[in-house]
Design a protein around this motif. Structure first.
Motif, PDB file in Angstrom:
ATOM      1  N   GLU A 134       1.119  -7.768  -2.475  1.00 16.53           N
ATOM      2  CA  GLU A 134       2.377  -7.728  -1.706  1.00 16.53           C
ATOM      3  C   GLU A 134       2.079  -7.293  -0.274  1.00 16.53           C
ATOM      4  N   ASP A 138       8.908  -1.210   0.972  1.00 18.14           N
ATOM      5  CA  ASP A 138       9.827  -0.450   1.836  1.00 18.14           C
ATOM      6  C   ASP A 138      10.613   0.499   0.924  1.00 18.14           C
ATOM      7  N   THR A 139      11.791   0.113   0.476  1.00 17.86           N
ATOM      8  CA  THR A 139      12.513   0.972  -0.479  1.00 17.86           C
ATOM      9  C   THR A 139      11.830   0.962  -1.849  1.00 17.86           C
ATOM     10  N   GLY A 140      11.093  -0.093  -2.125  1.00 17.10           N
ATOM     11  CA  GLY A 140      10.442  -0.241  -3.439  1.00 17.10           C
ATOM     12  C   GLY A 140      11.305  -1.002  -4.436  1.00 17.10           C
ATOM     13  N   ASN A 141      12.531  -1.330  -4.061  1.00 16.32           N
ATOM     14  CA  ASN A 141      13.453  -1.977  -5.007  1.00 16.32           C
ATOM     15  C   ASN A 141      12.970  -3.372  -5.423  1.00 16.32           C
ATOM     16  N   THR A 142      12.395  -4.131  -4.488  1.00 13.49           N
ATOM     17  CA  THR A 142      11.925  -5.485  -4.814  1.00 13.49           C
ATOM     18  C   THR A 142      10.819  -5.410  -5.869  1.00 13.49           C
ATOM     19  N   LYS A 166       5.916   1.757   3.447  1.00 18.15           N
ATOM     20  CA  LYS A 166       6.723   2.348   4.526  1.00 18.15           C
ATOM     21  C   LYS A 166       7.143   3.770   4.163  1.00 18.15           C
ATOM     22  N   ASP A 194       7.256 -11.266   8.454  1.00 23.45           N
ATOM     23  CA  ASP A 194       8.165 -12.044   9.299  1.00 23.45           C
ATOM     24  C   ASP A 194       9.463 -11.314   9.622  1.00 23.45           C
TER      25      ASP A 194
HETATM   26  P1  5GP Z   1      11.830  -3.320  -0.461  1.00 20.98           P
HETATM   27  O1  5GP Z   1      12.531  -3.936  -1.635  1.00 20.98           O
HETATM   28  O2  5GP Z   1      10.620  -2.520  -0.858  1.00 20.98           O
HETATM   29  O3  5GP Z   1      12.785  -2.513   0.380  1.00 20.98           O
HETATM   30  O4  5GP Z   1      11.372  -4.482   0.494  1.00 20.98           O
HETATM   31  C1  5GP Z   1      10.340  -5.303   0.137  1.00 20.98           C
HETATM   32  C2  5GP Z   1      10.347  -6.593   0.934  1.00 20.98           C
HETATM   33  O5  5GP Z   1      11.180  -6.497   2.097  1.00 20.98           O
HETATM   34  C3  5GP Z   1       8.983  -6.885   1.460  1.00 20.98           C
HETATM   35  O6  5GP Z   1       8.250  -7.671   0.550  1.00 20.98           O
HETATM   36  C4  5GP Z   1       9.276  -7.625   2.745  1.00 20.98           C
HETATM   37  O7  5GP Z   1       9.489  -8.988   2.476  1.00 20.98           O
HETATM   38  C5  5GP Z   1      10.582  -7.042   3.232  1.00 20.98           C
HETATM   39  N1  5GP Z   1      10.388  -5.954   4.212  1.00 20.98           N
HETATM   40  C6  5GP Z   1      10.661  -4.643   4.066  1.00 20.98           C
HETATM   41  N2  5GP Z   1      10.366  -3.948   5.175  1.00 20.98           N
HETATM   42  C7  5GP Z   1       9.868  -4.838   6.047  1.00 20.98           C
HETATM   43  C8  5GP Z   1       9.358  -4.721   7.388  1.00 20.98           C
HETATM   44  O8  5GP Z   1       9.269  -3.669   8.026  1.00 20.98           O
HETATM   45  N3  5GP Z   1       8.947  -5.878   7.955  1.00 20.98           N
HETATM   46  C9  5GP Z   1       8.998  -7.083   7.331  1.00 20.98           C
HETATM   47  N4  5GP Z   1       8.567  -8.142   7.997  1.00 20.98           N
HETATM   48  N5  5GP Z   1       9.458  -7.232   6.068  1.00 20.98           N
HETATM   49  C10 5GP Z   1       9.882  -6.109   5.438  1.00 20.98           C
END
Ligand code: 5GP
Length: 218
Positions: A134, A138-142, A166, A194
């Motif tokens: 990956e 970020d939050t880890g939810n994905t 993050k 992106d």
């Molecule tokens: P989460 O679910 O952990 O908040 O976010 C995961 C997904 O969000 C990452 O795989 C990515 O696609 C997108 N994302 C989260 N933070 C960033 C960031 O700072 N920059 C970019 N380009 N994508 C992010």
């Protein structure tokens, strides 16, 4: 991997001036600083590849790229892993796979995580050693959603390598098995990360500027 093995990117320290590196003309005003120059990303991935490979036995692993953002990291990681040695001092047989996961629009999570695997593809993972690759947690939810989806498919092993983690108060507490860099709570782009599909062609990992956000928002 414990946090002492990550590289901690501290915002005021790792804030390279745009004039010190090559930035494509078309992005000059769209990023405000370079957080991780391309050379440092590559050196770090070489080390991650050694660590990851050395923790596997002589068994085939399926390395799965989480698209689209993970593509560049996946590609460079695989190249280094091909030359690295496993627990038994041997090269590691790898099968490559891809999954598309989408949850973001502009710089905000939509909360709705879409995963491209079909039921048939998920069932084919049974008994496999899966390594998910990956770009950023970020939050880890994905990732939590992806791991929850995989739970009932009887994989032999499941690990996650993320180039970036993050440092955000919004974290759900999920920490991947392997992390390249812990980054400040900023929206980062480049090295295939992106903003609405823009900036994937930028080599360094950068903080987006307000101009860039406005120019490319949808
Ligand atoms: P989460 O679910 O952990 O908040 O976010 C995961 C997904 O969000 C990452 O795989 C990515 O696609 C997108 N994302 C989260 N933070 C960033 C960031 O700072 N920059 C970019 N380009 N994508 C992010």
């Amino acid at each position: 991997m414990n946090p002492s093995q990550w590289i901690d990117v501290v915002e005021d320290k790792f804030n390279y001036n745009l004039d010190h590196f090559v930035i494509p003309d078309h992005y000059q005003d769209d990023v405000k600083s370079i957080l991780i120059p391309h050379g440092l990303i590559m050196d770090r991935i070489a080390k991650l590849a050694q660590i990851i490979t050395s923790e596997y036995d002589n068994e085939r692993i399926t390395v799965c790229c989480v698209l689209k953002g993970g593509h560049q990291f996946f590609s460079d990681l695989i190249n280094y892993m091909k030359k690295a040695l496993n627990k038994q001092g041997k090269t590691l047989p790898m099968t490559l796979d891809f999954v598309r996961v989408k949850s973001y629009e502009n710089d905000q999570s939509t909360g709705d995580v879409r995963i491209s695997w079909t039921e048939k593809e998920l069932k084919e993972l049974k008994g496999k050693n899966l390594l998910l690759v990956e770009d950023i947690i970020d939050t880890g939810n994905t990732m939590k959603k992806l791991l929850a989806t995989l739970e009932k498919y009887e994989l032999k092993s499941l690990k996650v390598a993320s180039l970036l983690l993050k440092k955000t108060p919004l974290s759900c507490g999920y920490v991947p098995d392997y992390v390249g860099f812990a980054v400040p709570d900023l929206f980062v782009v480049g090295y295939c990360l992106d903003y609405n599909d823009i900036f994937r062609d930028l080599d360094h990992i950068c903080a987006i500027s307000d101009v860039g956000k406005e120019k490319y928002s949808v």
